[in-house]
Design an enzyme around this catalytic site. Structure first.
Site, PDB file in Angstrom:
ATOM      1  N   TYR A 135     -24.471  17.949   0.662  1.00 49.20           N
ATOM      2  CA  TYR A 135     -23.452  19.029   0.614  1.00 49.20           C
ATOM      3  C   TYR A 135     -24.374  20.283   0.991  1.00 49.20           C
ATOM      4  O   TYR A 135     -24.963  19.711   1.981  1.00 49.20           O
ATOM      5  CB  TYR A 135     -22.620  18.800  -1.015  1.00 49.20           C
ATOM      6  CG  TYR A 135     -21.625  19.329  -0.065  1.00 49.20           C
ATOM      7  CD1 TYR A 135     -20.335  19.143  -0.185  1.00 49.20           C
ATOM      8  CD2 TYR A 135     -22.111  20.178  -2.077  1.00 49.20           C
ATOM      9  CE1 TYR A 135     -19.027  19.295  -0.121  1.00 49.20           C
ATOM     10  CE2 TYR A 135     -20.177  21.292  -1.909  1.00 49.20           C
ATOM     11  CZ  TYR A 135     -19.305  20.877  -0.778  1.00 49.20           C
ATOM     12  OH  TYR A 135     -18.089  21.987  -1.025  1.00 49.20           O
ATOM     13  N   LYS A 185      -3.470  -4.822   3.142  1.00 51.54           N
ATOM     14  CA  LYS A 185      -4.061  -4.528   4.327  1.00 51.54           C
ATOM     15  C   LYS A 185      -5.249  -4.035   4.870  1.00 51.54           C
ATOM     16  O   LYS A 185      -6.713  -4.608   5.455  1.00 51.54           O
ATOM     17  CB  LYS A 185      -3.355  -3.855   5.169  1.00 51.54           C
ATOM     18  CG  LYS A 185      -1.933  -4.130   5.794  1.00 51.54           C
ATOM     19  CD  LYS A 185      -1.569  -5.166   6.329  1.00 51.54           C
ATOM     20  CE  LYS A 185      -1.500  -4.674   7.848  1.00 51.54           C
ATOM     21  NZ  LYS A 185      -1.103  -5.881   8.803  1.00 51.54           N
ATOM     22  N   GLU A 200       2.642   0.689   9.423  1.00 54.44           N
ATOM     23  CA  GLU A 200       3.522  -0.758   7.973  1.00 54.44           C
ATOM     24  C   GLU A 200       4.215  -0.576   7.832  1.00 54.44           C
ATOM     25  O   GLU A 200       4.888   0.189   6.838  1.00 54.44           O
ATOM     26  CB  GLU A 200       1.952  -1.495   7.464  1.00 54.44           C
ATOM     27  CG  GLU A 200       2.022  -2.721   6.990  1.00 54.44           C
ATOM     28  CD  GLU A 200       1.308  -3.758   8.270  1.00 54.44           C
ATOM     29  OE1 GLU A 200       1.697  -5.447   7.256  1.00 54.44           O
ATOM     30  OE2 GLU A 200       0.805  -3.713   8.984  1.00 54.44           O
ATOM     31  N   ASP A 201       5.131  -1.864   7.926  1.00 56.06           N
ATOM     32  CA  ASP A 201       6.812  -1.827   6.776  1.00 56.06           C
ATOM     33  C   ASP A 201       7.211  -0.272   7.007  1.00 56.06           C
ATOM     34  O   ASP A 201       7.655  -0.245   5.406  1.00 56.06           O
ATOM     35  CB  ASP A 201       5.977  -1.962   5.279  1.00 56.06           C
ATOM     36  CG  ASP A 201       5.718  -3.630   4.915  1.00 56.06           C
ATOM     37  OD1 ASP A 201       5.086  -3.861   6.310  1.00 56.06           O
ATOM     38  OD2 ASP A 201       5.001  -4.079   3.874  1.00 56.06           O
ATOM     39  N   ALA A 219      16.768  -9.858  15.401  1.00 57.06           N
ATOM     40  CA  ALA A 219      16.367  -8.840  16.508  1.00 57.06           C
ATOM     41  C   ALA A 219      16.038  -6.767  16.037  1.00 57.06           C
ATOM     42  O   ALA A 219      16.418  -6.403  16.567  1.00 57.06           O
ATOM     43  CB  ALA A 219      18.098  -8.023  16.979  1.00 57.06           C
ATOM     44  N   GLY A 220      14.861  -7.478  15.330  1.00 52.99           N
ATOM     45  CA  GLY A 220      14.206  -6.205  14.931  1.00 52.99           C
ATOM     46  C   GLY A 220      12.634  -5.998  15.200  1.00 52.99           C
ATOM     47  O   GLY A 220      13.351  -7.022  16.424  1.00 52.99           O
ATOM     48  N   ALA A 273      10.047  -7.187  14.853  1.00 51.33           N
ATOM     49  CA  ALA A 273       9.247  -7.941  15.144  1.00 51.33           C
ATOM     50  C   ALA A 273       9.418  -8.711  16.850  1.00 51.33           C
ATOM     51  O   ALA A 273       9.148  -9.689  17.145  1.00 51.33           O
ATOM     52  CB  ALA A 273       8.177  -8.663  13.745  1.00 51.33           C
ATOM     53  N   ASN A 303       9.704 -15.165   5.588  1.00 53.53           N
ATOM     54  CA  ASN A 303       8.607 -15.545   4.664  1.00 53.53           C
ATOM     55  C   ASN A 303       9.627 -15.030   3.713  1.00 53.53           C
ATOM     56  O   ASN A 303      10.586 -13.744   3.305  1.00 53.53           O
ATOM     57  CB  ASN A 303       8.029 -14.515   4.831  1.00 53.53           C
ATOM     58  CG  ASN A 303       5.971 -15.458   5.042  1.00 53.53           C
ATOM     59  OD1 ASN A 303       6.452 -17.029   5.045  1.00 53.53           O
ATOM     60  ND2 ASN A 303       5.335 -14.580   5.445  1.00 53.53           N
ATOM     61  N   ASN A 328       0.425 -15.581  10.851  1.00 50.90           N
ATOM     62  CA  ASN A 328      -0.289 -14.526  10.432  1.00 50.90           C
ATOM     63  C   ASN A 328      -1.024 -13.789  10.897  1.00 50.90           C
ATOM     64  O   ASN A 328      -1.655 -13.592  11.795  1.00 50.90           O
ATOM     65  CB  ASN A 328      -1.297 -15.642   9.310  1.00 50.90           C
ATOM     66  CG  ASN A 328      -1.691 -14.550   8.298  1.00 50.90           C
ATOM     67  OD1 ASN A 328      -1.549 -13.452   8.431  1.00 50.90           O
ATOM     68  ND2 ASN A 328      -2.278 -15.446   6.956  1.00 50.90           N
ATOM     69  N   ASN A 329      -0.502 -12.899  10.569  1.00 51.94           N
ATOM     70  CA  ASN A 329      -1.159 -11.236  11.720  1.00 51.94           C
ATOM     71  C   ASN A 329      -2.591 -11.146  11.561  1.00 51.94           C
ATOM     72  O   ASN A 329      -3.072 -10.413  11.848  1.00 51.94           O
ATOM     73  CB  ASN A 329      -0.057  -9.956  10.899  1.00 51.94           C
ATOM     74  CG  ASN A 329       0.775 -10.109  11.775  1.00 51.94           C
ATOM     75  OD1 ASN A 329       1.474 -10.899  12.354  1.00 51.94           O
ATOM     76  ND2 ASN A 329       1.914  -8.386  11.414  1.00 51.94           N
TER      77      ASN A 329
END
Length: 415
Positions: free
Chosen positions: A38, A93, A135-136, A194-195, A197, A285, A316-317
Site C-alpha cells: 500500500y 461459475k 450469464e443467465d 428458440a432462445g 442457446a 434441465n 455441459n458448458n
C-alpha cells in the site's frame, strides 16, 4: 429429492456462507510488506499504469481475472428471479473457473431499469477485468447486450449460455454424427426451442457445415417459417421456407433432434418417425425433453445426450468456458471470435477420440470403461487434458486470427 435439497443448502452455508473467497498472493507479514503493498510503494505501479494502461497486466491481477455478470433474468431453468437470487449460480461459475482453469473470478449481479443501463454499468467497470462472462440473461436482450459490450470493451466478452452451450453441443454433435455415419452438410436438424442457446447452437452447427435449409427450429407457436410475422431478427435467421408447422411434421425423417426447451416435450411416437441412426440431444434441465430410458426403449439405433451427469453424453458448458477464457487470457485476446470458438469445438471433439487415462476413469467409479462411441461422444469434465488441449487451441486461433497481443503460447498449464 428433499435429501439433495438439504445437502445443497448445507453445502452453501457451511462452514462459511458461499463458495468463493479472496486469498493473498503477496506477503503481508511485516511493515515493509505493507509499505510495498500500500502506501508509499503502491504509488509506483500506479504511475506505471497511468503512463501505459497495458502495465495493468504486469502489476495487477487484471490479466487472470474474469467477471461473471448477470441481471438474473434467466436463472438456470428457474426464470426471472432477479439479480440477488442468481448469486449462488454466479458464485458457482467462479468456482468452476478456479477449479478447472485457475482463473480468478468475481460474480457481479446488476440491478437495472433498461438494457442500456445494464450495458452502461458493465462497460463502466470492464477495465477492472481481463474478461467478462455474461450469464443467465434472457433472450432477446442478451443478444443486444453482448453485441454492444463487445463493441465497447477492449477485453473478451462472452455470453456462456449462448456460445459455451453451442461449442460443447457442436463438439458432441460432430462426433455423434460421425459415429452414426452421417454428414453434417446432409443431416436434417430439428431444434425445439428458440432462445439464446438454441439460436447459438444452430448458428454454430451452420459454421461447422450444416445447411440452413436443413434446419427446422420451433418456438411456442410452432415451426419458425418465412411467412410468420412475429419473428425477431434472431429467430428470423432460421425461418425455413416450408409448409411444415408442427413438431410432428418436421421430426419425420429428421437425423437430429436438439432440445433446449422443456421437460417431456418429445414423445416416443415422435422419435419413432426419425430417420435411421438418429442423434437426440435432449438438453432441458433438470428434466430432458424425453427420458433416455424411454428413447432407448423405442429406438436401439440412436445416440442420446442430455444435460445431466447421471446419463452418458452429458452436454455441459464446463467443458468449454473455463478453457476458452484461459486461452483468451493467456495471449491477451481482445475478443473471443468465431475462429477461437471453432477451435474450441474441434479440440473438445478430438479429445473424445483419445484413449481415456486411468485418472479420469477413477473420477467416475460408476463407469467401468470409456471409449469413443455411442455413449462417449464428449470428454468428461474431470479430464485434465481439457485445459491444455482447448486453451492451447483457442490461444493459437487468437494468434492466427490477429486478435492476440501476445504471440507465444504458454508452455504449461497448472490448476
Amino acid at each position: 429429492m428433499s435429501d439433495i435439497r438439504q445437502q445443497a443448502l448445507d453445502y452453501h452455508e457451511f462452514p462459511v456462507p458461499g463458495k468463493t473467497a479472496v486469498c493473498l498472493t503477496k506477503p503481508a507479514q511485516s511493515s515493509h510488506d505493507l509499505a510495498l503493498a500500500y502506501s508509499p510503494g503502491v504509488a509506483e505501479p500506479v504511475r506505471e499504469i497511468a503512463s501505459n494502461p497495458e502495465n495493468a497486466y504486469r502489476y495487477t491481477n487484471k490479466g487472470n481475472t474474469v467477471a461473471v455478470i448477470t441481471n438474473g433474468t434467466a436463472i438456470l431453468g428457474l426464470g426471472n428471479l432477479g439479480p440477488l437470487a442468481s448469486k449462488p449460480v454466479m458464485e458457482g461459475k467462479s468456482l468452476l473457473f478456479k477449479r478447472f482453469a485457475n482463473i480468478d473470478s468475481i460474480d457481479i449481479e446488476v440491478k437495472h431499469r433498461t438494457t442500456e443501463d445494464f450495458i452502461n454499468t458493465v462497460e463502466a467497470i470492464a477495465d477492472t477485468f481481463g474478461g467478462i462472462n455474461l450469464e443467465d440473461i434472457k433472450a432477446p436482450e442478451c443478444f443486444e447486450i453482448e453485441r454492444e459490450l463487445i463493441k465497447r470493451c477492449n477485453i473478451p466478452v462472452f455470453h456462456d449460455d449462448q456460445h459455451g452451450t453451442a461449442i460443447v453441443t457442436a463438439a458432441g454433435m460432430i462426433n455423434a454424427l460421425e459415429i452414426q455415419g452421417k454428414k453434417i452438410d446432409e443431416a436434417v436438424f430439428v431444434c425445439l426451442g428458440a432462445g439464446a442457446a438454441a439460436i447459438a447452437c444452430m448458428s454454430m452447427f451452420v459454421k461447422c457445415g450444416a445447411l440452413r435449409e436443413n434446419v427446422y427450429m420451433l418456438d411456442r407457436q410452432g415451426v419458425i417459417h418465412t411467412r410468420r410475422e412475429d419473428l425477431n431478427e434472431y429467430k428470423a435467421l432460421f425461418a425455413n421456407n416450408t409448409d411444415k408447422r408442427t413438431l410432428q411434421d418436421v421430426i419425420k425423417d429428421a437425423d437430429v433432434f436438439l432440445g433446449l426447451s422443456g421437460a417431456d416435450l418429445l414423445t416416443a411416437d415422435d422419435i419413432a418417425l426419425m430417420a435411421p441412426n438418429p442423434v437426440i440431444f435432449a438438453c432441458s434441465n433438470p428434466d430432458p425433453e424425453i427420458k433416455p430410458e424411454l428413447a432407448h426403449a423405442i429406438r436401439n439405433d440412436l445416440i442420446m445426450g442430455t444435460g445431466r451427469s447421471d446419463y452418458p453424453n452429458q452436454v455441459n458448458n464446463v467443458l468449454c468456458f473455463p478453457f476458452i477464457f484461459r486461452g483468451a487470457l493467456d495471449v491477451r485476446a481482445q475478443v473471443i471470435n468465431d475462429e477461437m470458438k471453432l477451435a474450441a469445438v474441434y479440440a473438445i471433439a478430438n479429445l473424445a477420440k483419445e484413449p481415456v487415462p486411468a485418472e479420469v476413469l477413477a473420477a467416475y467409479p460408476k463407469v467401468s470403461s470409456m471409449s469413443f462411441g455411442a455413449e462417449y461422444v464428449l470428454p468428461k469434465p474431470m479430464d485434465p487434458r481439457l485445459l491444455p488441449n482447448v486453451a492451447r487451441a483457442v490461444s493459437q486461433a487468437a494468434i492466427d486470427s490477429g486478435v492476440a497481443k501476445i504471440t507465444t503460447l504458454p508452455t504449461e498449464y497448472n490448476v
